[in-house]
Motif scaffolding. Structure first.
Motif, short mmCIF file in Angstrom:
data_model
loop_
_atom_site.label_atom_id
_atom_site.label_comp_id
_atom_site.label_asym_id
_atom_site.label_seq_id
_atom_site.Cartn_x
_atom_site.Cartn_y
_atom_site.Cartn_z
N ALA A 23 2.78 4.18 8.29
CA ALA A 23 2.31 5.64 8.37
C ALA A 23 3.42 6.59 8.87
O ALA A 23 3.90 7.37 8.47
CB ALA A 23 0.98 5.72 8.90
N ARG A 24 4.20 6.10 10.01
CA ARG A 24 5.32 6.55 10.75
C ARG A 24 6.28 6.86 9.61
O ARG A 24 6.78 7.94 9.61
CB ARG A 24 5.60 5.81 12.03
CG ARG A 24 6.50 6.89 12.60
CD ARG A 24 7.08 5.79 13.93
NE ARG A 24 5.85 5.44 14.66
CZ ARG A 24 5.78 4.33 15.01
NH1 ARG A 24 6.46 3.12 14.49
NH2 ARG A 24 4.89 3.63 15.80
N THR A 26 -0.32 -3.08 13.87
CA THR A 26 1.07 -2.60 14.02
C THR A 26 1.69 -2.04 12.82
O THR A 26 2.71 -1.13 12.84
CB THR A 26 1.74 -3.58 14.92
OG1 THR A 26 1.08 -3.94 16.09
CG2 THR A 26 3.13 -3.12 15.34
N ALA A 27 1.69 -3.01 11.93
CA ALA A 27 2.24 -2.91 10.54
C ALA A 27 1.83 -1.44 9.92
O ALA A 27 2.78 -0.79 9.20
CB ALA A 27 2.24 -3.93 9.58
N TYR A 28 0.59 -1.39 9.95
CA TYR A 28 0.22 0.14 9.26
C TYR A 28 0.68 1.16 9.96
O TYR A 28 0.90 2.38 9.32
CB TYR A 28 -1.45 -0.13 8.84
CG TYR A 28 -1.72 -0.73 7.56
CD1 TYR A 28 -2.20 0.10 6.55
CD2 TYR A 28 -1.47 -2.16 7.59
CE1 TYR A 28 -2.23 -0.51 5.38
CE2 TYR A 28 -1.90 -2.68 6.37
CZ TYR A 28 -2.10 -2.12 5.22
OH TYR A 28 -2.48 -2.63 4.07
N LEU A 29 0.47 1.13 11.31
CA LEU A 29 1.15 2.31 12.06
C LEU A 29 2.67 2.47 11.68
O LEU A 29 3.11 3.82 11.58
CB LEU A 29 1.05 1.82 13.41
CG LEU A 29 -0.43 2.23 14.26
CD1 LEU A 29 -0.06 2.22 15.87
CD2 LEU A 29 -0.77 3.66 13.93
N ILE A 59 -8.78 7.72 11.92
CA ILE A 59 -9.37 6.35 12.46
C ILE A 59 -9.12 5.37 11.31
O ILE A 59 -9.48 5.36 10.38
CB ILE A 59 -10.78 6.17 12.83
CG1 ILE A 59 -10.78 7.27 13.84
CG2 ILE A 59 -11.10 4.80 13.33
CD1 ILE A 59 -12.28 7.35 14.52
N GLY A 60 -8.22 4.19 11.42
CA GLY A 60 -8.05 3.38 10.42
C GLY A 60 -7.14 3.82 9.39
O GLY A 60 -7.46 3.64 8.02
N ALA A 61 -5.99 4.59 9.81
CA ALA A 61 -5.47 5.72 8.76
C ALA A 61 -4.66 4.74 7.76
O ALA A 61 -4.29 5.48 6.62
CB ALA A 61 -4.72 6.70 9.52
N GLY A 62 -4.59 3.34 7.98
CA GLY A 62 -3.55 2.85 6.99
C GLY A 62 -2.28 3.37 6.88
O GLY A 62 -1.55 3.66 8.06
N ASP A 121 0.71 -1.24 -0.03
CA ASP A 121 0.06 0.04 0.09
C ASP A 121 0.75 1.15 -0.17
O ASP A 121 0.54 2.05 -0.41
CB ASP A 121 -1.00 0.10 1.36
CG ASP A 121 -2.19 -0.86 0.94
OD1 ASP A 121 -2.17 -1.42 -0.12
OD2 ASP A 121 -3.13 -1.04 1.92
N LEU A 122 2.00 1.09 0.81
CA LEU A 122 2.92 2.31 0.94
C LEU A 122 3.39 2.59 -0.69
O LEU A 122 3.57 3.84 -0.94
CB LEU A 122 3.93 2.04 1.84
CG LEU A 122 4.81 3.38 2.31
CD1 LEU A 122 3.90 4.76 2.59
CD2 LEU A 122 5.67 3.18 3.37
N ARG A 123 3.80 1.54 -1.22
CA ARG A 123 4.61 1.70 -2.51
C ARG A 123 3.59 2.16 -3.51
O ARG A 123 3.91 3.17 -4.25
CB ARG A 123 4.87 0.25 -3.02
CG ARG A 123 6.06 0.26 -4.24
CD ARG A 123 6.36 -1.02 -4.61
NE ARG A 123 6.93 -1.70 -3.68
CZ ARG A 123 6.60 -3.33 -3.25
NH1 ARG A 123 5.71 -3.66 -3.91
NH2 ARG A 123 7.31 -3.91 -2.30
N ARG A 124 2.40 1.67 -3.44
CA ARG A 124 1.32 2.31 -4.44
C ARG A 124 0.81 3.85 -3.86
O ARG A 124 0.91 4.61 -5.10
CB ARG A 124 -0.05 1.36 -4.26
CG ARG A 124 -1.03 1.72 -5.23
CD ARG A 124 -2.18 0.59 -5.06
NE ARG A 124 -1.75 -0.72 -4.98
CZ ARG A 124 -2.04 -1.69 -3.86
NH1 ARG A 124 -2.62 -1.13 -2.76
NH2 ARG A 124 -1.54 -2.75 -3.83
N LEU A 125 0.99 4.28 -2.78
CA LEU A 125 0.64 5.36 -2.45
C LEU A 125 1.79 6.52 -3.10
O LEU A 125 1.60 7.41 -3.63
CB LEU A 125 0.68 5.68 -0.84
CG LEU A 125 0.38 7.23 -0.54
CD1 LEU A 125 -1.19 7.67 -0.63
CD2 LEU A 125 0.65 7.28 0.86
N ARG A 126 2.94 5.91 -2.80
CA ARG A 126 4.21 6.89 -3.36
C ARG A 126 4.09 6.71 -5.00
O ARG A 126 4.61 7.98 -5.45
CB ARG A 126 5.45 6.12 -2.70
CG ARG A 126 5.68 6.40 -1.16
CD ARG A 126 6.94 5.79 -0.73
NE ARG A 126 7.03 6.08 0.65
CZ ARG A 126 7.95 5.52 1.54
NH1 ARG A 126 8.85 4.49 1.10
NH2 ARG A 126 7.97 5.95 2.61
#
Ligand SMILES: C[S@@+](CC[C@H](N)C(=O)[O-])C[C@H]1O[C@@H](n2cnc3c(N)ncnc32)[C@H](O)[C@@H]1O
Length: 226
Positions: free
Chosen positions: A92-93, A86-89, A60-63, A26-31
């Motif tokens: 996001a961090r 935990t993985a999504y937090l 809430i549930g920010a992914g 998801d992070l790769r897709r967002l970037r």
């Protein structure tokens, strides 16, 4: 430095489904692509007509953080990312750090329905594709309403026969693979009743093929228990 989750507890089914592998993808897709249309609509509609300068956001549930990071980039002062994974937090961090926004985000590992009282309310509360991951829609929407001093915005699946059919077909497989996760197509009235009861009025609504994007504005105090 970004605040963190301390000794919070994730949501077991979310920890299993929203793991390192999906967070990385998801992070790769967002970037690569930026947020999808419904998330962009949510960000625009939450911010519409507001001076964001001093605004605070509860996501809430920010992914991986698309909504609160975009609102911070538009001028919001601070954000709380509360997520049951935990993985999504962590994803996001890392994205907040990459964008130089880490000092304005607090990350909380929790179920928002259980953590509500321990979280600071925000001007804007977002739930982007979260309602469909959670069975207790009334509890989730009551928690969102209690946290929002001004607006609530959400993206959730449209209440249609074909999405119910798709979920009915996919859920047994998802349930087996992830020991308990299922997708919920909640009735629109069940999603919105807690917001009305808490003193909110619908401000905007847009439909795509799958997703509905709504924002709600506080016009009064709670009048009833949904
Ligand atoms: C489908 S993902 C959506 C992520 C992101 N908002 C997006 O649209 O890309 C759902 C997220 O909501 C989180 N979640 C679901 N129910 C939650 C709850 N009750 N409290 C906190 N987080 C929750 C899950 O852990 C997951 O990260």
């Amino acid at each position: 430095m970004s605040g963190c989750c301390g000794g919070g507890t994730g949501i077991p089914s979310c920890e299993r489904v929203f793991d390192d592998r999906t967070a990385t993808a998801d992070l790769r897709r967002l970037r690569r692509n930026g947020p999808p249309w419904a998330t962009r609509a949510l960000i625009d509609d939450l911010a519409d007509g507001l001076e964001l300068d001093d605004a605070t956001v509860v996501d809430i549930g920010a992914g991986v953080g698309a909504v609160h990071l975009a609102l911070l980039e538009r001028g919001a002062r601070a954000a709380v990312d509360v997520d049951g994974s935990t993985a999504y937090l962590a994803a996001a961090r890392s994205e907040a750090e990459r964008r130089g926004l880490a000092g304005r985000v607090t990350h909380v590992l929790a179920d928002a329905t259980a953590a509500g009282g321990g979280l600071e309310p925000g001007d804007l509360v977002a739930l982007d594709r979260v309602v469909c991951c959670y069975g207790d829609v009334a509890g989730l929407m009551r928690a969102a309403a209690a946290l929002a001093t001004h607006r609530v915005g959400l993206v959730y699946p449209r209440d249609t026969w074909w999405l119910r059919t798709a979920a009915a077909i996919a859920n047994p497989v998802m349930f087996r693979r992830s020991s308990g996760y299922r997708m919920h197509i909640h009735r629109e009235a069940d999603v919105t009743a807690p917001l009305r009861a808490a003193g909110f009025r619908r401000r905007s609504a847009r439909d795509g093929f799958v997703w509905r994007v709504e924002t709600w504005e506080r016009i009064g105090e709670a009048t009833a228990t949904a």
